[in-house]
Scaffold this active site. Structure first.
Site, PDB file in Angstrom:
ATOM      1  CD  GLU A 146     -42.320  43.366   5.566  1.00 24.03           C
ATOM      2  OE1 GLU A 146     -42.048  42.153   5.399  1.00 24.03           O
ATOM      3  OE2 GLU A 146     -42.464  43.869   6.686  1.00 24.03           O
TER       4      GLU A 146
ATOM      5  CE  LYS B 210     -29.839  31.028  12.235  1.00 25.96           C
ATOM      6  NZ  LYS B 210     -28.941  32.121  11.841  1.00 25.96           N
TER       7      LYS B 210
ATOM      8  CD  GLU C   9     -44.424  37.808  16.686  1.00 23.62           C
ATOM      9  OE1 GLU C   9     -44.986  38.476  15.794  1.00 23.62           O
ATOM     10  OE2 GLU C   9     -44.927  37.619  17.802  1.00 23.62           O
TER      11      GLU C   9
ATOM     12  CB  CYS D 258     -41.873  42.775  10.421  1.00 28.53           C
ATOM     13  SG  CYS D 258     -41.643  42.664  12.179  1.00 28.53           S
TER      14      CYS D 258
HETATM   15  P1  ADP Z   1     -34.654  38.107   6.682  1.00 28.70           P
HETATM   16  O1  ADP Z   1     -35.234  38.305   5.329  1.00 28.70           O
HETATM   17  O2  ADP Z   1     -35.151  39.043   7.724  1.00 28.70           O
HETATM   18  O3  ADP Z   1     -33.172  37.890   6.710  1.00 28.70           O
HETATM   19  P2  ADP Z   1     -34.956  35.286   7.095  1.00 28.70           P
HETATM   20  O4  ADP Z   1     -36.233  34.580   7.372  1.00 28.70           O
HETATM   21  O5  ADP Z   1     -34.222  34.953   5.864  1.00 28.70           O
HETATM   22  O6  ADP Z   1     -35.350  36.811   7.192  1.00 28.70           O
HETATM   23  O7  ADP Z   1     -33.959  35.128   8.310  1.00 28.70           O
HETATM   24  C1  ADP Z   1     -34.372  35.165   9.641  1.00 28.70           C
HETATM   25  C2  ADP Z   1     -33.562  34.157  10.410  1.00 28.70           C
HETATM   26  O8  ADP Z   1     -33.831  32.858   9.897  1.00 28.70           O
HETATM   27  C3  ADP Z   1     -32.061  34.348  10.330  1.00 28.70           C
HETATM   28  O9  ADP Z   1     -31.479  34.014  11.572  1.00 28.70           O
HETATM   29  C4  ADP Z   1     -31.669  33.364   9.252  1.00 28.70           C
HETATM   30  O10 ADP Z   1     -30.319  32.951   9.376  1.00 28.70           O
HETATM   31  C5  ADP Z   1     -32.601  32.227   9.575  1.00 28.70           C
HETATM   32  N1  ADP Z   1     -32.830  31.281   8.461  1.00 28.70           N
HETATM   33  C6  ADP Z   1     -32.776  31.519   7.145  1.00 28.70           C
HETATM   34  N2  ADP Z   1     -33.005  30.391   6.448  1.00 28.70           N
HETATM   35  C7  ADP Z   1     -33.221  29.404   7.348  1.00 28.70           C
HETATM   36  C8  ADP Z   1     -33.523  27.994   7.274  1.00 28.70           C
HETATM   37  N3  ADP Z   1     -33.680  27.377   6.121  1.00 28.70           N
HETATM   38  N4  ADP Z   1     -33.661  27.314   8.440  1.00 28.70           N
HETATM   39  C9  ADP Z   1     -33.531  27.927   9.609  1.00 28.70           C
HETATM   40  N5  ADP Z   1     -33.260  29.235   9.752  1.00 28.70           N
HETATM   41  C10 ADP Z   1     -33.103  29.979   8.636  1.00 28.70           C
END
Ligand code: ADP
Length: 483
Positions: free
Chosen positions: A386, A180, A255, A289
């Site tokens: 960060e 995803k 990560e 990161c």
């Molecule tokens: P960033 O701040 O870099 O956007 P996130 O951790 O929010 O970091 O997002 C990283 C990935 O995790 C993206 O693909 C986002 O769609 C996905 N993501 C965000 N929330 C969830 C969740 N509750 N469950 C699974 N995946 C998620």
């Protein structure tokens, strides 16, 4: 966006070798952060589509795992070559949805492809072990086997490399995968799937589902078929996913966030440190990161370093990443701009001074000036959190012990950097920094041949290198008796 090969731009998900829409027919918009323009839509998929992708992966697994490693390697190698052949298109798709300068996007295509090349080679070296027996009539053998169906969730800051860094070792080991991508940058992932299919990756071995993070992530983490989740993203979401994976005891690689210290000692080559700080801090507009988040400079060189850094930063060209000479593109969205502004306002209210930049760029939207602030102290937000944007905070320190304590005073432990020449100091500081990665006298450390990963709340597991394959393997101990 004018591509040499327009078929690389897909607006459907890729499940079990087929290009498909969401069951609901719903879509999500993909926009260009430099222009605000909607450049494509992708399906808003959820749990049902994810389940189908997982089931297809499970069906594809037996044939994929029993293929000779040499044959899997040939497919991965072909995928690598196709990425390089299509590098210009992949880079343009990436810049259009992510914003990074085209030269950086091309760099990421090469970096991303390198994981396929590396793990194509490593596929053939999934060696086991023979252990001298503990009883005369016994023999002990250890073999490595692919863990099973894997799931990836990846972020928007490296839309290609964060997928190949997982797909390379997973597929090499014999594991199928469902990925995803971040909703901001799904087009790069879909273009990768086009090339994977052309390279001969069998149907079901790599599916891409776009859409609702919560629904897709929920299915990936609860479905018992999935044996491993590999996630790159924020620490906050990583913790949620680890908890969700607990119910089915999945192996996880995480990560997560960093808070990288970048330390310049008195004995450093100051000009080299300034160059290193620029690439380390401002690459991808500060949205990586491993970007320097806190720059600690020793008293004796502080003023010289600050002056030289501010002068260089003032010359950086900001703009749409497709334009020549641009080194800083827009931030991914307005929330990212808000965070930079929050950190800057907090720092200046507590005594920091702006010595370069310091405001939104005149281009508007999510463009922000690369900024340097001096007189930063440990009580400011930037020391704990960060920024993930183009803000370089300069802290002053006097003693080695003092800066090590400050550098380690964080729950994160991903990348760290320092500039020094004294050999004793080099060893002492390298050992004392509580980080998964330490870079000395350079501002860039990512390469497919070395183990990338963090300690503490920055994550679990390593990606790249000979260790990266182990993340997708299970070890089996076989005891032969009656000999
Ligand atoms: P960033 O701040 O870099 O956007 P996130 O951790 O929010 O970091 O997002 C990283 C990935 O995790 C993206 O693909 C986002 O769609 C996905 N993501 C965000 N929330 C969830 C969740 N509750 N469950 C699974 N995946 C998620």
């Amino acid at each position: 966006m004018t591509l040499k090969d327009p078929t690389l731009l897909r607006q459907q998900g890729f499940i079990n070798g087929e290009w498909v829409d969401a069951d609901s027919g719903e879509t999500i918009d993909v926009n260009n952060p430099a222009t605000g323009e909607i450049i494509a839509t992708v399906p808003k998929m959820g749990a049902a589509e994810t389940r189908r992708a997982i089931e297809a992966a499970n069906e594809a697994w037996p044939a994929w795992r029993s293929m000779l490693a040499k044959d899997r390697a040939a497919i991965l190698r072909r995928w690598f070559e196709l990425m390089l052949e299509n590098a210009d298109d992949l880079a343009l798709i990436m810049t259009s949805e992510q914003g990074k300068p085209l030269t950086e996007a091309k760099g990421e295509v090469a970096y991303g492809a390198s994981f396929l090349e590396w793990f194509a080679e490593e596929a053939k070296r999934m060696y086991g072990d023979v252990i001298p027996q503990h009883q005369a009539d016994k023999r002990i053998v250890v073999i490595k086997q692919p863990i099973g169906v894997t799931a990836f969730i990846t972020p928007w800051n490296f839309p290609i490399a964060m997928i190949t860094r997982k797909a390379g070792p997973a597929l090499a080991a014999g594991c199928p995968a469902v990925a995803k991508p971040a909703s901001q940058t799904p087009l790069s992932a879909l273009a990768l799937a086009v090339l994977a299919e052309r390279a001969g990756v069998p149907k079901g071995v790599l599916s891409i589902v776009t859409g609702s993070a919560g629904a897709i992530g929920g299915e990936m983490t609860s479905n018992p078929i999935v044996r491993k989740l590999s996630f790159t993203g924020s620490t906050e979401i990583g913790k949620v996913l680890i908890k969700q994976c607990a119910d089915t005891v999945k192996k996880v690689s995480m990560e997560l966030g960093g808070n990288a210290p970048f330390i310049v000692f008195d004995d450093a080559d100051v000009d080299a440190a300034v160059e290193g700080a620029i690439v380390c801090k401002f690459r991808n507009a500060g949205q990586t990161c491993v970007c320097a988040n806190r720059i600690y400079v020793q008293d004796g060189v502080y003023d010289e370093f600050a002056k030289k850094l501010a002068a260089k930063v003032a010359q950086m060209k900001i703009g749409n990443g497709v334009e020549d000479g641009v080194v800083i593109g827009p931030l991914i969205d307005m929330a990212a701009v808000d965070k930079v502004e929050e950190h800057l306002a907090d720092a200046t209210s507590k005594g920091a001074s702006v010595i370069s930049g310091g405001k939104r760029h005149e281009l508007g939207g999510s463009f922000y000036e690369p900024t340097v602030i001096a007189n930063v102290t440990q009580d400011m937000m930037v020391s704990k959190d960060e920024t993930f944007g183009p803000l370089a905070p300069l802290f002053r320190f006097k003693e080695e012990d003092e800066v090590i304590a400050m550098a380690n005073d964080t729950e994160f432990g991903l990348a760290s950097y320092f500039y020094a020449r004294d050999i004793g100091r080099v060893w002492r500081v390298s050992e004392a920094l509580e980080y998964g990665m330490v870079a000395l006298n350079t501002g860039i450390l990512s390469t497919e041949i070395a183990p990338f990963g963090g300690v503490k709340e920055s994550g679990l597991g390593r990606e790249g290198s000979k260790y990266g394959l182990d993340e997708f393997c299970e070890m089996k101990y076989m005891l032969l008796g009656g000999i």
